[in-house]
Design an enzyme around this catalytic site. Structure first.
Site, mmCIF file in Angstrom:
data_model
loop_
_atom_site.group_PDB
_atom_site.id
_atom_site.type_symbol
_atom_site.label_atom_id
_atom_site.label_comp_id
_atom_site.label_asym_id
_atom_site.label_seq_id
_atom_site.Cartn_x
_atom_site.Cartn_y
_atom_site.Cartn_z
ATOM 1 N N SER A 125 -2.075 8.851 -14.007
ATOM 2 C CA SER A 125 -2.582 10.199 -13.736
ATOM 3 C C SER A 125 -2.817 10.426 -12.249
ATOM 4 O O SER A 125 -2.836 11.555 -11.781
ATOM 5 C CB SER A 125 -3.889 10.423 -14.504
ATOM 6 O OG SER A 125 -4.857 9.457 -14.120
ATOM 7 N N PHE A 126 -2.980 9.338 -11.483
ATOM 8 C CA PHE A 126 -3.225 9.412 -10.045
ATOM 9 C C PHE A 126 -1.945 9.713 -9.265
ATOM 10 O O PHE A 126 -1.967 10.262 -8.178
ATOM 11 C CB PHE A 126 -3.797 8.082 -9.552
ATOM 12 C CG PHE A 126 -2.861 6.922 -9.797
ATOM 13 C CD1 PHE A 126 -1.880 6.594 -8.873
ATOM 14 C CD2 PHE A 126 -2.959 6.162 -10.956
ATOM 15 C CE1 PHE A 126 -1.009 5.540 -9.101
ATOM 16 C CE2 PHE A 126 -2.094 5.112 -11.195
ATOM 17 C CZ PHE A 126 -1.107 4.800 -10.269
ATOM 18 N N PHE B 205 -0.523 -1.548 0.016
ATOM 19 C CA PHE B 205 -1.161 -2.779 -0.457
ATOM 20 C C PHE B 205 -0.213 -3.970 -0.336
ATOM 21 O O PHE B 205 1.013 -3.805 -0.305
ATOM 22 C CB PHE B 205 -1.549 -2.659 -1.941
ATOM 23 C CG PHE B 205 -2.566 -1.605 -2.236
ATOM 24 C CD1 PHE B 205 -3.921 -1.858 -2.107
ATOM 25 C CD2 PHE B 205 -2.177 -0.341 -2.653
ATOM 26 C CE1 PHE B 205 -4.864 -0.881 -2.382
ATOM 27 C CE2 PHE B 205 -3.105 0.640 -2.940
ATOM 28 C CZ PHE B 205 -4.460 0.372 -2.800
ATOM 29 N N GLU B 206 -0.797 -5.148 -0.329
ATOM 30 C CA GLU B 206 0.006 -6.357 -0.469
ATOM 31 C C GLU B 206 0.733 -6.315 -1.811
ATOM 32 O O GLU B 206 0.256 -5.730 -2.776
ATOM 33 C CB GLU B 206 -0.891 -7.589 -0.417
ATOM 34 C CG GLU B 206 -1.903 -7.657 -1.580
ATOM 35 C CD GLU B 206 -2.738 -8.917 -1.586
ATOM 36 O OE1 GLU B 206 -2.221 -9.985 -1.223
ATOM 37 O OE2 GLU B 206 -3.929 -8.821 -1.968
ATOM 38 N N LEU C 88 1.885 -7.850 -5.201
ATOM 39 C CA LEU C 88 1.487 -8.898 -6.136
ATOM 40 C C LEU C 88 2.514 -9.000 -7.273
ATOM 41 O O LEU C 88 3.555 -8.349 -7.228
ATOM 42 C CB LEU C 88 0.085 -8.605 -6.691
ATOM 43 C CG LEU C 88 -1.029 -8.503 -5.639
ATOM 44 C CD1 LEU C 88 -2.323 -8.015 -6.262
ATOM 45 C CD2 LEU C 88 -1.232 -9.852 -4.958
ATOM 46 N N ASP D 17 -12.742 0.796 -14.289
ATOM 47 C CA ASP D 17 -11.498 0.795 -15.068
ATOM 48 C C ASP D 17 -10.950 -0.620 -15.214
ATOM 49 O O ASP D 17 -9.752 -0.853 -15.047
ATOM 50 C CB ASP D 17 -10.463 1.702 -14.389
ATOM 51 C CG ASP D 17 -9.320 2.077 -15.327
ATOM 52 O OD1 ASP D 17 -9.488 1.944 -16.566
ATOM 53 O OD2 ASP D 17 -8.255 2.487 -14.834
#
Length: 260
Positions: free
Chosen positions: A109-110, A178-179, A181, A225
């Site tokens: 949703s983001f 971000f890194e 992962l 969350d």
């Protein structure tokens, strides 16, 4: 990986068609406009001048597409967004003339998360591109602030929180870098046909999650969350994990959502 990847070594004629122009990034924006204008969207010819350097632009794919490079028509952010406010991009598209989109690895949703190659820093990163909505922009800034605080107070990276690298705004979208992962724990147990994992591995996961929760507690941060999808393996063949997605995160004294 070369900073000019697929277009390395290619020679084109420059704007006056009289002398060869050797492409090699990074480049000055004005040089790109002067020599590669026909490979830019109309909008990009002015937008690009707002950037200090151009680290990536997929010239070859645009050259071979056969499509006119016009700014997309449409009311949604000049055609760059869909009707949900999500940024529209494809594999090998550029983000901010620096990141090369490799694949989409998440959606919610983001907004969306893409695996990208950062041609400036020469590393693979995860870009979280938030939807073009004021509410999400505001919450994205809160998320970035929380992650930066957690990062700054964990210089040795021992608290199992995903590392934010930077934030930027591109075409009205707030973007968090971000890194990169590995897979999340839901994907991990799905690979095992939902048969569960060993008690020893459960214990290793649990201890690491508790370390991260205890660390958040030190700063009165609530994740809001926590679920298997938001816990990622650091590497595919290791048991180290990290907590991600603070998009619903808040401080205890600043309750952003009524359900907290």
């Amino acid at each position: 990986m070369d900073s000019y990847s697929a277009i390395a070594g290619n020679t084109l004629l420059d704007g006056d068609q009289k002398r060869p122009f050797k492409m090699k990034f990074p480049m000055e924006p004005r040089d790109v406009v002067m020599n590669l204008s026909k490979y830019l969207l109309d909008y990009e010819k002015t937008e690009i001048l707002e950037f200090d350097q151009v680290y990536y632009l997929n010239i070859l794919e645009r050259k071979n597409s056969g499509k006119p490079l016009q700014t997309p028509d449409g009311p949604e952010n000049g055609g760059f967004d869909n009707d949900k406010g999500e940024y529209i991009c494809e594999v090998h598209d550029h983000i901010a003339y620096r990141f090369e989109v490799q694949k989409r690895i998440g959606k919610g949703s983001f907004g969306q998360v893409f695996k990208c190659f950062d041609h400036m820093k020469q590393e693979v990163v995860a870009l979280k591109i938030l939807r073009n909505k004021k509410r999400l922009y505001k919450q994205g800034l809160i998320e970035a602030g929380i992650l930066q605080k957690l990062k700054d107070n964990d210089p040795e990276d021992k608290k199992n929180i995903v590392r934010i690298l930077e934030t930027l705004v591109f075409r009205k979208h707030l973007i968090l870098s971000f890194e990169m992962l590995s897979m999340n724990l839901y994907e991990f147990i799905k690979m095992n046909n939902f048969q569960g994992v060993s008690e020893g591995l459960v214990r290793r996961f649990a201890i690491q999650i508790l370390v991260s929760l205890h660390y958040m507690k030190e700063f009165s941060i609530v994740h809001c969350d926590m679920k298997p999808e938001n816990i990622l393996l650091r590497k595919s063949n290791k048991s180290g994990i990290k907590v991600i997605d603070f998009g619903s995160g808040t401080y205890e004294q600043d309750q952003f959502y009524t359900y907290i």
